[in-house]
Design an enzyme around this catalytic site. Sequence first.
Site, short mmCIF file in Angstrom:
data_model
loop_
_atom_site.label_atom_id
_atom_site.label_comp_id
_atom_site.label_asym_id
_atom_site.label_seq_id
_atom_site.Cartn_x
_atom_site.Cartn_y
_atom_site.Cartn_z
N ASN A 95 -10.16 -0.61 -1.67
CA ASN A 95 -8.70 -0.46 -1.53
C ASN A 95 -8.04 -1.15 -2.72
O ASN A 95 -8.16 -2.37 -2.87
CB ASN A 95 -8.27 -1.10 -0.20
CG ASN A 95 -6.78 -1.02 0.04
OD1 ASN A 95 -6.00 -0.65 -0.85
ND2 ASN A 95 -6.35 -1.37 1.25
N HIS A 154 -3.37 7.17 0.81
CA HIS A 154 -3.69 5.83 0.32
C HIS A 154 -5.08 5.47 0.83
O HIS A 154 -5.41 5.71 1.99
CB HIS A 154 -2.65 4.83 0.84
CG HIS A 154 -3.11 3.41 0.74
ND1 HIS A 154 -3.48 2.85 -0.46
CD2 HIS A 154 -3.32 2.46 1.69
CE1 HIS A 154 -3.89 1.61 -0.25
NE2 HIS A 154 -3.80 1.36 1.05
N CYS A 176 0.81 -1.23 0.00
CA CYS A 176 0.00 0.00 0.00
C CYS A 176 0.84 1.27 0.00
O CYS A 176 0.32 2.36 -0.27
CB CYS A 176 -0.96 0.00 1.19
SG CYS A 176 -2.23 -1.26 0.99
N1 ACO Z 1 -19.09 -8.05 7.68
C1 ACO Z 1 -19.72 -8.18 8.84
N2 ACO Z 1 -19.07 -8.33 10.03
C2 ACO Z 1 -17.73 -8.38 9.98
C3 ACO Z 1 -17.01 -8.25 8.78
C4 ACO Z 1 -17.74 -8.08 7.58
N3 ACO Z 1 -17.16 -7.95 6.38
N4 ACO Z 1 -15.69 -8.32 9.07
C5 ACO Z 1 -15.57 -8.47 10.39
N5 ACO Z 1 -16.82 -8.51 10.95
C6 ACO Z 1 -17.17 -8.66 12.37
C7 ACO Z 1 -16.11 -9.42 13.15
O1 ACO Z 1 -16.32 -10.79 13.06
C8 ACO Z 1 -16.34 -8.87 14.54
O2 ACO Z 1 -17.43 -9.53 15.10
P1 ACO Z 1 -17.46 -9.87 16.70
O3 ACO Z 1 -17.43 -8.53 17.38
O4 ACO Z 1 -18.73 -10.61 16.85
O5 ACO Z 1 -16.23 -10.68 16.96
C9 ACO Z 1 -16.76 -7.42 14.31
O6 ACO Z 1 -17.22 -7.36 12.95
C10 ACO Z 1 -15.64 -6.44 14.50
O7 ACO Z 1 -14.49 -6.95 13.78
P2 ACO Z 1 -13.15 -6.22 13.74
O8 ACO Z 1 -12.21 -6.94 12.84
O9 ACO Z 1 -12.71 -5.90 15.13
O10 ACO Z 1 -13.64 -4.87 13.01
P3 ACO Z 1 -12.96 -3.48 12.89
O11 ACO Z 1 -13.89 -2.46 13.44
O12 ACO Z 1 -11.52 -3.46 13.34
O13 ACO Z 1 -12.95 -3.28 11.31
C11 ACO Z 1 -11.47 -3.42 9.45
C12 ACO Z 1 -12.25 -4.19 10.49
C13 ACO Z 1 -12.46 -2.70 8.52
C14 ACO Z 1 -10.65 -4.43 8.66
C15 ACO Z 1 -10.56 -2.39 10.11
O14 ACO Z 1 -9.83 -2.97 11.16
C16 ACO Z 1 -9.58 -1.78 9.13
O15 ACO Z 1 -9.95 -1.07 8.22
N6 ACO Z 1 -8.29 -2.01 9.30
C17 ACO Z 1 -7.30 -1.54 8.34
C18 ACO Z 1 -7.40 -2.28 7.07
C19 ACO Z 1 -6.29 -1.87 6.18
O16 ACO Z 1 -5.99 -0.73 6.04
N7 ACO Z 1 -5.60 -2.79 5.59
C20 ACO Z 1 -4.42 -2.44 4.90
C21 ACO Z 1 -4.50 -2.65 3.52
S1 ACO Z 1 -3.85 -4.13 3.01
C22 ACO Z 1 -2.27 -3.89 2.41
O17 ACO Z 1 -1.51 -3.06 2.79
C23 ACO Z 1 -1.81 -4.89 1.47
#
Ligand code: ACO
Length: 355
Positions: free
Chosen positions: A312, A282, A114
Amino acid sequence: MQAYSRIYGSGFVTGERKVSNADMAKVCDTSDEWIRERSGIQERFFVNEGTATSDLAVGAAKKALDDAGVKAEEIDYIVVATMTPDYYFPGVGSLVQAKLGLTSIPALDIRQQCSGFVYGLQVADALIRAGQAKKLLFIGAEIHTGFMPFSKQGWDVVMGRSDAEIPQSEKEWNSKFRHLVVLFGDAAGAVVMGPTDDPKRGLLGFALHSEGKNVEALYVPSAGFAYRPYFSDEHFKEGRGVPVMDGRTVFKMAVTKMPEAVHEVCAKAGTTVDDLHLLIPHQANLRISEGVQKALKLPDEKVYNNIQRFGNTTAATIPIAYDECKKAGRIKQGDLVCFVGLGAGFHWGAALMRE
Ligand code: ACO
């Protein structure tokens, strides 16, 4: 030695099929509401099977060449940032060269995920300033759909070719990766770069960093040469070809390190965040961009986001956003623009440019 490098033109392409959050909810346990609320994403584009990263890269390159008024045969260096090459090796650079009908010019791949675009800008800038390239093609291109663990039937459903219900067991399997698959899209963005004699224009500086100690917070466990063989049936069955992402760790790193890098690059160039006309972060997650904006105390009109429409697209997000801003008149000659990103590695950094 040339004083500066600048961007002569830009362009982008996406995968052929627009896929909504509702489409994603057909193959895993998710909802439009969850995806919008947690990431800001409303839709993304996926490629048809058979389209490779090099094809998207060439599509974006042709648009950027057109925009710059440069012929493909004038290009003397190709740099491609991608974490999703057509093959394990070689990289995409030489494939782009061949598909553009070019021969023998150097072609380089960089893999900073990224932050691939900000890292690649530094490489391109250094090559141009050192007189090694006069018309350099730099592309960020990704196809993430290869990571997604859907069956053929699942793909038919996501791509709108079938209305069938997929089996519950398959939905459960896909849902193990739901926090990941809903975030990504397929696209490529390209810029044509070259020297400028105008000391007031072009790339002004970089603030780049890496930290390998948290690599397991964001990586693809397999295929890799940490194993023998480097990919096996077992790896496939365990889903080890799908990225592992500790979203919260990535989120925290992003909202801390990205603002730091913006301050650092501005200070290096003898300016401040207040002087920026536009920040192009990004596009990892709208909530991350909002966190970065808040930390930098920037008003809405100085931060550009388009993750809502593309998801993304890793190395492609920044050149796509840049191209949209240029074409919409949001970046004008003389404007101070900052690009910033963070991704797997971890690698992060910012680049400062006077348009
Ligand atoms: N749909 C519905 N529910 C979901 C989903 C989904 N797609 N994904 C996760 N959940 C649920 C989980 O199971 C969890 O449920 P629980 O509370 O019953 O256990 C709940 O939602 C919260 O999950 P978290 O993973 O804690 O959710 P969070 O609020 O952290 O959001 C996310 C997740 C969107 C991935 C966030 O952490 C994020 O954006 N992180 C950064 C992502 C990123 O930038 N990645 C980098 C790019 S990749 C690269 O560099 C190659």
